[in-house]
Write a protein that holds these residues in place. Structure first.
Motif, PDB file in Angstrom:
ATOM      1  N   CYS A  43       0.731  -0.966   0.096  1.00  0.00           N
ATOM      2  CA  CYS A  43       0.145  -0.176  -0.130  1.00  0.00           C
ATOM      3  C   CYS A  43       0.991   1.268   0.064  1.00  0.00           C
ATOM      4  O   CYS A  43       2.144   1.228  -0.123  1.00  0.00           O
ATOM      5  CB  CYS A  43      -0.938   0.039   1.185  1.00  0.00           C
ATOM      6  SG  CYS A  43      -0.053  -0.269   2.807  1.00  0.00           S
ATOM      7  N   ARG A  56       6.882  -5.618  -5.483  1.00  0.00           N
ATOM      8  CA  ARG A  56       5.400  -5.655  -4.883  1.00  0.00           C
ATOM      9  C   ARG A  56       4.998  -7.026  -4.811  1.00  0.00           C
ATOM     10  O   ARG A  56       4.284  -7.540  -3.693  1.00  0.00           O
ATOM     11  CB  ARG A  56       4.542  -4.698  -5.692  1.00  0.00           C
ATOM     12  CG  ARG A  56       5.156  -3.480  -5.839  1.00  0.00           C
ATOM     13  CD  ARG A  56       4.234  -2.797  -7.323  1.00  0.00           C
ATOM     14  NE  ARG A  56       4.972  -1.286  -7.371  1.00  0.00           N
ATOM     15  CZ  ARG A  56       4.673  -0.672  -8.521  1.00  0.00           C
ATOM     16  NH1 ARG A  56       4.117  -1.416  -9.492  1.00  0.00           N
ATOM     17  NH2 ARG A  56       4.898   0.489  -8.481  1.00  0.00           N
ATOM     18  N   THR A  76      -2.636  -3.904  -2.906  1.00  0.00           N
ATOM     19  CA  THR A  76      -2.898  -3.213  -4.183  1.00  0.00           C
ATOM     20  C   THR A  76      -2.401  -3.774  -5.405  1.00  0.00           C
ATOM     21  O   THR A  76      -1.446  -4.247  -5.456  1.00  0.00           O
ATOM     22  CB  THR A  76      -2.058  -1.697  -3.985  1.00  0.00           C
ATOM     23  OG1 THR A  76      -2.527  -1.157  -2.737  1.00  0.00           O
ATOM     24  CG2 THR A  76      -2.580  -0.960  -5.342  1.00  0.00           C
ATOM     25  N   SER A  78      -3.549  -2.332  -8.893  1.00  0.00           N
ATOM     26  CA  SER A  78      -4.002  -1.669 -10.155  1.00  0.00           C
ATOM     27  C   SER A  78      -2.847  -0.854 -10.679  1.00  0.00           C
ATOM     28  O   SER A  78      -3.026   0.189 -11.060  1.00  0.00           O
ATOM     29  CB  SER A  78      -5.141  -0.535  -9.753  1.00  0.00           C
ATOM     30  OG  SER A  78      -4.670   0.271  -8.577  1.00  0.00           O
ATOM     31  N   LYS A  86      -3.248  -3.186 -16.078  1.00  0.00           N
ATOM     32  CA  LYS A  86      -3.739  -3.123 -14.948  1.00  0.00           C
ATOM     33  C   LYS A  86      -4.155  -4.723 -14.336  1.00  0.00           C
ATOM     34  O   LYS A  86      -3.904  -5.362 -13.479  1.00  0.00           O
ATOM     35  CB  LYS A  86      -4.798  -2.230 -14.340  1.00  0.00           C
ATOM     36  CG  LYS A  86      -4.075  -0.691 -14.534  1.00  0.00           C
ATOM     37  CD  LYS A  86      -5.157   0.198 -14.003  1.00  0.00           C
ATOM     38  CE  LYS A  86      -4.794   1.601 -14.564  1.00  0.00           C
ATOM     39  NZ  LYS A  86      -3.521   2.072 -13.993  1.00  0.00           N
ATOM     40  N   ILE A 102      -6.941  -4.676  -4.155  1.00  0.00           N
ATOM     41  CA  ILE A 102      -7.190  -3.396  -3.990  1.00  0.00           C
ATOM     42  C   ILE A 102      -6.940  -2.544  -5.230  1.00  0.00           C
ATOM     43  O   ILE A 102      -5.849  -2.439  -5.527  1.00  0.00           O
ATOM     44  CB  ILE A 102      -6.651  -2.945  -2.701  1.00  0.00           C
ATOM     45  CG1 ILE A 102      -6.967  -3.611  -1.507  1.00  0.00           C
ATOM     46  CG2 ILE A 102      -7.379  -1.592  -2.257  1.00  0.00           C
ATOM     47  CD1 ILE A 102      -8.326  -4.044  -1.423  1.00  0.00           C
ATOM     48  N   ILE A 104      -6.811   1.210  -6.601  1.00  0.00           N
ATOM     49  CA  ILE A 104      -6.526   2.726  -6.493  1.00  0.00           C
ATOM     50  C   ILE A 104      -7.255   3.612  -6.981  1.00  0.00           C
ATOM     51  O   ILE A 104      -7.547   3.591  -8.482  1.00  0.00           O
ATOM     52  CB  ILE A 104      -5.272   3.114  -6.593  1.00  0.00           C
ATOM     53  CG1 ILE A 104      -4.117   2.403  -5.794  1.00  0.00           C
ATOM     54  CG2 ILE A 104      -4.936   4.467  -6.180  1.00  0.00           C
ATOM     55  CD1 ILE A 104      -4.378   2.427  -4.308  1.00  0.00           C
ATOM     56  N   HIS A 107      -6.116   5.546  -9.944  1.00  0.00           N
ATOM     57  CA  HIS A 107      -5.680   5.082 -11.102  1.00  0.00           C
ATOM     58  C   HIS A 107      -6.429   4.864 -12.391  1.00  0.00           C
ATOM     59  O   HIS A 107      -6.068   4.364 -13.512  1.00  0.00           O
ATOM     60  CB  HIS A 107      -4.999   3.749 -10.930  1.00  0.00           C
ATOM     61  CG  HIS A 107      -3.963   3.502  -9.912  1.00  0.00           C
ATOM     62  ND1 HIS A 107      -3.327   2.430  -9.798  1.00  0.00           N
ATOM     63  CD2 HIS A 107      -3.136   4.601  -9.474  1.00  0.00           C
ATOM     64  CE1 HIS A 107      -2.376   2.738  -8.481  1.00  0.00           C
ATOM     65  NE2 HIS A 107      -2.115   4.000  -8.848  1.00  0.00           N
ATOM     66  N   TYR A 137      -9.446   1.486  -2.633  1.00  0.00           N
ATOM     67  CA  TYR A 137      -8.863   2.404  -1.705  1.00  0.00           C
ATOM     68  C   TYR A 137      -8.532   3.951  -2.323  1.00  0.00           C
ATOM     69  O   TYR A 137      -8.153   4.126  -3.537  1.00  0.00           O
ATOM     70  CB  TYR A 137      -7.341   1.734  -1.780  1.00  0.00           C
ATOM     71  CG  TYR A 137      -6.346   2.739  -0.734  1.00  0.00           C
ATOM     72  CD1 TYR A 137      -6.548   3.623  -0.020  1.00  0.00           C
ATOM     73  CD2 TYR A 137      -5.178   2.083  -1.006  1.00  0.00           C
ATOM     74  CE1 TYR A 137      -5.640   4.413   0.892  1.00  0.00           C
ATOM     75  CE2 TYR A 137      -3.892   3.123  -0.328  1.00  0.00           C
ATOM     76  CZ  TYR A 137      -4.172   4.086   0.577  1.00  0.00           C
ATOM     77  OH  TYR A 137      -3.417   4.876   1.199  1.00  0.00           O
ATOM     78  N   CYS A 139      -6.638   6.283  -2.476  1.00  0.00           N
ATOM     79  CA  CYS A 139      -5.033   6.658  -2.056  1.00  0.00           C
ATOM     80  C   CYS A 139      -4.943   8.100  -2.189  1.00  0.00           C
ATOM     81  O   CYS A 139      -5.534   8.494  -3.246  1.00  0.00           O
ATOM     82  CB  CYS A 139      -4.309   5.622  -2.717  1.00  0.00           C
ATOM     83  SG  CYS A 139      -2.644   5.922  -2.351  1.00  0.00           S
TER      84      CYS A 139
END
Length: 314
Positions: A43, A56, A76, A78, A86, A102, A104, A107, A137, A139
């Motif tokens: 995240c 990641r 996350t 995306s 994505k 998740i 964003i 995005h 999220y 973000c």
């Protein structure tokens, strides 16, 4: 329904600024000992924009394997220039074994693009990712795209969403979204610590705020007692304390959290790949004072402060 605290995990690094997976395990042990009921890996707090795609995936997979089913994990997914890109990354990170991927919200549409564009791009990604469970999220980066109640309703109607991390910082907005999500499988988590009691009492599933990277025991206690009629005086008091210090812990975050975890005995180095401020001596003293406050909070609320001696030498 039991309220849950889900920390947004920070990423510890070794002296070469590589992910320190041993300390990742220390952190998982620490959070679990504090009573958390889930993890948000990969995240913004994890510096997800400052690590590469392989990292990641490796970081998320390591957390999944080490947690080994003890609590749910989201992360996350995306990332990529196009919706097709994505969708491919969503599939890759879903394959690590997480419970929800998740997305964003920022995005999927530029800041000046309307909600219809946002919906179309979400809908396209949904069509490319099978039945993978998804979440949202709001973000703050690349920009904070707050999901409108109307878009939330349309997304819920797809029956794909099971998670939402809200950063609206607005009680009325939270109330409206909770009303829309009522009766669905969506778990609603507020990221804004000053909203904690209001959100929990209105029906949020729990909290997922950066303050849990400083004193997760306090957030766990608040999730457990926000609706306890016998503890409302303490609930109001600790909410006021958390609100008082919240702006202070955000300064130079996540470095502030790494320093605070050092104070707590964890072997987390104050090394970050994100573009963050270094802590000044004055800011360190502020955090030292908050650490002393935290120990007083534990004493008043009869909370057992997690011992980090074992985690520090995992």
């Amino acid at each position: 329904m039991q309220k849950k605290f889900v920390p947004v995990m920070i990423t510890p690094y070794n002296l070469k600024a590589k992910i320190d997976f041993g300390v990742v395990e220390n952190l998982v042990d620490f959070y679990l000992a504090a009573g958390v009921k889930g993890f948000f890996a990969n995240c913004l707090s994890s510096e997800m924009y400052s690590i590469n795609e392989d990292e990641r995936l490796e970081l998320t997979r390591h957390v999944v394997n080490y947690v080994n089913g003890r609590v749910p994990i989201v992360a996350t997914g995306s990332f990529g220039l196009t919706i097709e890109d994505k969708a491919e990354f969503v599939k890759k990170i879903a394959d690590t074994g997480i419970d929800s991927v998740i997305l964003i919200t920022g995005h999927f549409a530029h800041v000046d693009e309307p909600d219809d564009v946002l919906w179309e791009r979400f809908h396209k990604l949904f069509s490319l990712t099978g039945n993978i469970p998804l979440g949202l999220y709001e973000c703050p980066a690349p920009y904070k795209r707050i999901i409108s109640p109307e878009i939330l309703k349309r997304l819920l109607d797809t029956n794909r969403l099971n998670y939402h991390k809200d950063t609206s910082c607005n009680v009325d907005s939270v109330r409206e979204k909770l009303a829309i999500a009522a009766g669905s499988k969506l778990e609603f988590y507020d990221a804004h610590t000053p909203n904690a009691v209001a959100s929990l009492q209105m029906g949020a599933a729990g909290m997922s705020s950066i303050s849990g990277n400083f004193y997760p025991e306090i957030l766990v206690w608040l999730c457990q007692h926000a609706n306890d009629p016998d503890r409302q005086e303490d609930v109001a008091w600790i909410q006021a304390e958390l609100q008082r210090v919240d702006p202070l812990i955000h300064i130079a975050y996540p470095m502030s959290a790494k320093y605070f975890l050092q104070l707590r005995g964890l072997p987390v180095r104050t090394i970050s790949r994100a573009h963050v401020l270094e802590l000044t001596p004055e800011q360190k003293e502020v955090l030292n004072n908050i650490y002393r406050d935290f120990r007083k909070w534990c004493e008043r609320l009869n909370i057992r402060e997690v011992s980090t001696a074992a985690a520090a030498y995992h």
